[in-house]
Design a protein around this motif. Structure first.
Motif, PDB file in Angstrom:
ATOM      1  N   VAL A   1      40.559  27.275  53.561  1.00 32.56           N
ATOM      2  CA  VAL A   1      39.313  27.935  53.956  1.00 32.56           C
ATOM      3  C   VAL A   1      38.935  28.889  52.829  1.00 32.56           C
ATOM      4  CG1 VAL A   1      39.718  27.762  56.443  1.00 32.56           C
ATOM      5  CG2 VAL A   1      40.568  29.746  55.208  1.00 32.56           C
ATOM      6  N   THR A   2      37.734  29.393  52.877  1.00 33.80           N
ATOM      7  CA  THR A   2      37.292  30.327  51.853  1.00 33.80           C
ATOM      8  C   THR A   2      37.485  31.762  52.334  1.00 33.80           C
ATOM      9  OG1 THR A   2      35.017  30.462  52.654  1.00 33.80           O
ATOM     10  CG2 THR A   2      35.541  28.669  51.126  1.00 33.80           C
ATOM     11  N   LEU A   3      37.472  32.683  51.393  1.00 34.97           N
ATOM     12  CA  LEU A   3      37.534  34.095  51.750  1.00 34.97           C
ATOM     13  C   LEU A   3      36.320  34.500  52.581  1.00 34.97           C
ATOM     14  CD1 LEU A   3      38.830  35.574  48.379  1.00 34.97           C
ATOM     15  CD2 LEU A   3      40.070  35.526  50.549  1.00 34.97           C
ATOM     16  N   ASP A   4      35.183  33.901  52.283  1.00 36.33           N
ATOM     17  CA  ASP A   4      33.987  34.205  53.065  1.00 36.33           C
ATOM     18  C   ASP A   4      34.151  33.781  54.519  1.00 36.33           C
ATOM     19  OD1 ASP A   4      32.660  35.303  50.896  1.00 36.33           O
ATOM     20  OD2 ASP A   4      31.695  33.414  50.336  1.00 36.33           O
ATOM     21  N   GLN A   5      34.805  32.634  54.755  1.00 41.01           N
ATOM     22  CA  GLN A   5      35.056  32.194  56.122  1.00 41.01           C
ATOM     23  C   GLN A   5      35.976  33.166  56.850  1.00 41.01           C
ATOM     24  OE1 GLN A   5      36.225  28.097  54.806  1.00 41.01           O
ATOM     25  NE2 GLN A   5      35.090  27.439  56.626  1.00 41.01           N
ATOM     26  N   LEU A   6      36.991  33.658  56.151  1.00 42.30           N
ATOM     27  CA  LEU A   6      37.888  34.647  56.769  1.00 42.30           C
ATOM     28  C   LEU A   6      37.116  35.912  57.133  1.00 42.30           C
ATOM     29  CD1 LEU A   6      41.132  34.429  54.580  1.00 42.30           C
ATOM     30  CD2 LEU A   6      40.602  33.230  56.702  1.00 42.30           C
ATOM     31  N   ASP A   7      36.273  36.362  56.222  1.00 50.44           N
ATOM     32  CA  ASP A   7      35.477  37.563  56.489  1.00 50.44           C
ATOM     33  C   ASP A   7      34.568  37.362  57.692  1.00 50.44           C
ATOM     34  OD1 ASP A   7      36.638  38.700  54.264  1.00 50.44           O
ATOM     35  OD2 ASP A   7      34.926  38.323  52.931  1.00 50.44           O
ATOM     36  N   GLU A   8      33.951  36.202  57.749  1.00 47.23           N
ATOM     37  CA  GLU A   8      33.010  35.912  58.832  1.00 47.23           C
ATOM     38  C   GLU A   8      33.704  35.916  60.192  1.00 47.23           C
ATOM     39  OE1 GLU A   8      30.257  32.156  60.371  1.00 47.23           O
ATOM     40  OE2 GLU A   8      30.947  32.233  58.286  1.00 47.23           O
ATOM     41  N   LYS A   9      34.939  35.409  60.228  1.00 47.69           N
ATOM     42  CA  LYS A   9      35.660  35.313  61.498  1.00 47.69           C
ATOM     43  C   LYS A   9      36.544  36.532  61.764  1.00 47.69           C
ATOM     44  CE  LYS A   9      34.095  31.197  62.406  1.00 47.69           C
ATOM     45  NZ  LYS A   9      33.172  30.949  63.547  1.00 47.69           N
ATOM     46  N   GLY A  10      36.587  37.464  60.833  1.00 52.47           N
ATOM     47  CA  GLY A  10      37.393  38.660  61.035  1.00 52.47           C
ATOM     48  C   GLY A  10      38.886  38.406  61.009  1.00 52.47           C
ATOM     49  N   VAL A  11      39.322  37.468  60.185  1.00 52.03           N
ATOM     50  CA  VAL A  11      40.741  37.102  60.102  1.00 52.03           C
ATOM     51  C   VAL A  11      41.370  37.810  58.899  1.00 52.03           C
ATOM     52  CG1 VAL A  11      42.366  35.212  59.739  1.00 52.03           C
ATOM     53  CG2 VAL A  11      40.364  34.874  61.205  1.00 52.03           C
ATOM     54  N   ASN A  12      42.523  38.418  59.120  1.00 54.31           N
ATOM     55  CA  ASN A  12      43.271  39.089  58.052  1.00 54.31           C
ATOM     56  C   ASN A  12      44.435  38.199  57.632  1.00 54.31           C
ATOM     57  OD1 ASN A  12      44.828  40.669  56.383  1.00 54.31           O
ATOM     58  ND2 ASN A  12      44.714  42.498  57.649  1.00 54.31           N
ATOM     59  N   PRO A  13      44.368  37.567  56.456  1.00 55.16           N
ATOM     60  CA  PRO A  13      45.419  36.629  56.058  1.00 55.16           C
ATOM     61  C   PRO A  13      46.761  37.303  55.791  1.00 55.16           C
ATOM     62  CG  PRO A  13      43.929  36.997  54.229  1.00 55.16           C
ATOM     63  CD  PRO A  13      43.322  37.684  55.415  1.00 55.16           C
ATOM     64  N   TYR A  14      46.771  38.614  55.595  1.00 53.50           N
ATOM     65  CA  TYR A  14      48.020  39.315  55.332  1.00 53.50           C
ATOM     66  C   TYR A  14      48.837  39.550  56.603  1.00 53.50           C
ATOM     67  CZ  TYR A  14      45.876  40.163  50.811  1.00 53.50           C
ATOM     68  OH  TYR A  14      45.280  40.000  49.585  1.00 53.50           O
ATOM     69  N   SER A  15      48.168  39.533  57.749  1.00 53.60           N
ATOM     70  CA  SER A  15      48.883  39.845  58.994  1.00 53.60           C
ATOM     71  C   SER A  15      48.707  38.813  60.092  1.00 53.60           C
ATOM     72  CB  SER A  15      48.421  41.215  59.530  1.00 53.60           C
ATOM     73  OG  SER A  15      47.023  41.209  59.783  1.00 53.60           O
ATOM     74  N   ASP A  16      47.589  38.101  60.109  1.00 56.31           N
ATOM     75  CA  ASP A  16      47.309  37.198  61.232  1.00 56.31           C
ATOM     76  C   ASP A  16      48.061  35.880  61.085  1.00 56.31           C
ATOM     77  OD1 ASP A  16      45.648  39.153  62.131  1.00 56.31           O
ATOM     78  OD2 ASP A  16      43.771  38.134  61.607  1.00 56.31           O
ATOM     79  N   VAL A  17      48.667  35.456  62.193  1.00 55.47           N
ATOM     80  CA  VAL A  17      49.350  34.167  62.274  1.00 55.47           C
ATOM     81  C   VAL A  17      48.503  33.257  63.152  1.00 55.47           C
ATOM     82  CG1 VAL A  17      51.437  32.941  62.977  1.00 55.47           C
ATOM     83  CG2 VAL A  17      51.601  35.262  62.010  1.00 55.47           C
ATOM     84  N   LEU A  18      48.159  32.096  62.641  1.00 51.40           N
ATOM     85  CA  LEU A  18      47.293  31.175  63.363  1.00 51.40           C
ATOM     86  C   LEU A  18      48.050  29.924  63.761  1.00 51.40           C
ATOM     87  CD1 LEU A  18      44.126  31.282  61.044  1.00 51.40           C
ATOM     88  CD2 LEU A  18      44.677  32.800  62.958  1.00 51.40           C
ATOM     89  N   THR A  19      47.866  29.500  64.997  1.00 49.01           N
ATOM     90  CA  THR A  19      48.337  28.182  65.404  1.00 49.01           C
ATOM     91  C   THR A  19      47.336  27.139  64.911  1.00 49.01           C
ATOM     92  OG1 THR A  19      47.127  28.256  67.488  1.00 49.01           O
ATOM     93  CG2 THR A  19      49.385  29.158  67.487  1.00 49.01           C
ATOM     94  N   LEU A  20      47.714  25.870  65.005  1.00 49.66           N
ATOM     95  CA  LEU A  20      46.781  24.817  64.618  1.00 49.66           C
ATOM     96  C   LEU A  20      45.533  24.875  65.483  1.00 49.66           C
ATOM     97  CD1 LEU A  20      46.002  22.291  63.030  1.00 49.66           C
ATOM     98  CD2 LEU A  20      47.336  20.934  64.672  1.00 49.66           C
ATOM     99  N   GLU A  21      45.721  25.124  66.787  1.00 48.78           N
ATOM    100  CA  GLU A  21      44.590  25.170  67.704  1.00 48.78           C
ATOM    101  C   GLU A  21      43.626  26.296  67.324  1.00 48.78           C
ATOM    102  OE1 GLU A  21      47.749  22.841  69.137  1.00 48.78           O
ATOM    103  OE2 GLU A  21      47.798  24.984  68.605  1.00 48.78           O
ATOM    104  N   LYS A  22      44.180  27.464  66.997  1.00 48.64           N
ATOM    105  CA  LYS A  22      43.336  28.599  66.633  1.00 48.64           C
ATOM    106  C   LYS A  22      42.631  28.340  65.296  1.00 48.64           C
ATOM    107  CE  LYS A  22      41.683  32.690  67.452  1.00 48.64           C
ATOM    108  NZ  LYS A  22      40.769  32.900  68.605  1.00 48.64           N
ATOM    109  N   TYR A  23      43.342  27.743  64.367  1.00 43.18           N
ATOM    110  CA  TYR A  23      42.743  27.404  63.075  1.00 43.18           C
ATOM    111  C   TYR A  23      41.547  26.475  63.265  1.00 43.18           C
ATOM    112  CZ  TYR A  23      42.270  24.899  58.608  1.00 43.18           C
ATOM    113  OH  TYR A  23      41.771  24.306  57.477  1.00 43.18           O
TER     114      TYR A  23
END
Length: 397
Positions: free
Chosen positions: A123-145
């Protein structure tokens, strides 16, 4: 300043290399034939570089997915294995993953995000920003991704690597669970037996996992460090630096490269009386500014080189001298002043203003990158690169 040409890099054509070929002789003969054909001479300190692919092929350094599976099962137990931080590559990792999956009942595949180690983005950094996801702390399941980002295709290959890798694992008879996280210790919530697949960050990843209580921690550099059922191997790098050969076989990084380069050097010396330098090169160490992908998927740029290629450049910046030390000079007077400065420069310019902006990288990394760009990775047919004038400077005649 008699000579008007500086560094020259030539791709040298060679026969198609097969397992068991006397590659040192082929390399020396190919370079000598090129010199004769194109009417140029060889000089002391010319550099002959040979791509790692043909070195490994001549060595017959291959392994099958069954060989990988046997080693993985023996070292990690064959049950649930955490496979973390793989690069997203059909050429570099997909066949390795097939073998790993064959050696386990379940794979917990933990992918770093937004990209792998080399900048291949899920995914792009812009997509993370848009969804409010913090890649340093957030753990995503496949379903959530999938809920957040849907399907994302690699911009160059058009592959959804999440789906592609999951299917590879299932095809080899193993279960798969996909997790997205950047903290290595997260995998220990799923299994205590971990195979970390990152390359240049692997030592840190292993340390974090061991300190966090993992039972078994291995890297790709720990798999196939010795032959399995007569396979190839690499004592230093294991599966690191391997490439897809067929749908069930990989070509491993070459072995014993120092002996090979010394052999080529000796053959050229015997034929010409010139002491050339020789190296084996793999991926160059550079980053693509458009795709944001870092090229260096091999564990090192050069797994073997002659002694004359040790060290880093010791150079001054001509434009700095012209704009500062000799700003009041021009024409021949400026040229002579700069030539004299270069001839009398010190042996260690680290920290001096006159060297600022030069490239303090290892000589083998710089030359290897030049070779990788010269030979390309497709159908140029030049697995040998001859570089002349690399060690010259402005004063060379």
């Amino acid at each position: 300043m008699g000579r008007m040409v500086g560094t020259v890099s030539r791709g040298v054509r060679a026969p198609i290399i097969r397992s068991g070929d006397d590659l040192a002789s082929i390399v020396a003969e190919s370079v000598l034939n090129a010199a004769k054909s194109e009417n140029f001479e060889l000089y002391d300190r010319d550099v002959i570089a040979v791509t790692e692919a043909v070195v490994a092929r001549a060595q017959d350094n291959y392994a099958s997915t069954d060989d990988i599976a046997a080693d993985v099962k023996a070292k990690l137990g064959g049950e649930t294995i955490g496979v973390i931080f793989p690069i997203l590559s059909r050429n570099r990792f997909a066949i390795c993953l097939r073998g790993i999956a064959k050696g386990a009942k379940k794979i917990v595949l933990m992918l770093s995000y937004p990209s792998d180690e080399f900048g291949n983005h899920l995914v792009t950094l812009d997509q993370l920003d848009e969804k409010g996801v913090n890649p340093y702390s957030d753990v995503l399941t496949l379903e959530k991704y999938r809920e957040l980002f849907g399907q994302n295709l690699h911009p160059f290959t058009g592959v959804d690597y999440v789906e592609y890798y999951s299917n590879l694992i299932r095809e080899e008879g193993a279960e798969v669970e996909v997790v997205f996280a950047n903290n290595p210790a997260v995998i220990l919530n799923y299994t205590k037996k971990v195979l970390t697949c990152d390359i240049h960050t692997r030592a840190r990843t292993k340390r974090i996992l061991k300190n966090a209580g993992a039972e078994i921690v291995l890297g790709l550099d720990d798999i196939l460090t010795a032959p399995v059922n007569g396979s190839g191997c690499n004592e230093n790098y294991g599966l690191l630096g391997s490439n897809k050969a067929t749908e069930d076989k990989v070509k491993l990084f070459p072995r014993n490269c120092t002996a090979f380069v010394n052999d080529v050097q000796a053959k050229v010396m015997a034929a010409t009386g010139k002491k050339v330098e020789v190296m084996v090169y793999g991926d160059g160490a550079f980053k693509d500014p458009v795709g944001k992908i870092w090229e260096l998927a091999d564990p090192v740029v050069s797994p073997g080189y002659t002694d004359g290629l040790n060290g880093t450049p010791n150079e001054v910046k001509l434009k700095y001298l012209a704009d500062n030390n000799f700003a009041d000079l021009k024409g021949d007077e400026l040229r002579h002043a700069i030539e004299n400065y270069i001839k009398n420069k010190g042996d260690d310019l680290v920290g001096s203003m006159e060297s600022q902006g030069t490239t303090p990288r290892r000589i083998t990394d710089l030359i290897g990158s030049l070779c990788d760009l010269t030979s390309g990775s497709g159908d140029k047919g030049t697995p040998i690169v001859l570089i002349q004038g690399y060690f010259d400077n402005y004063t060379a005649e």
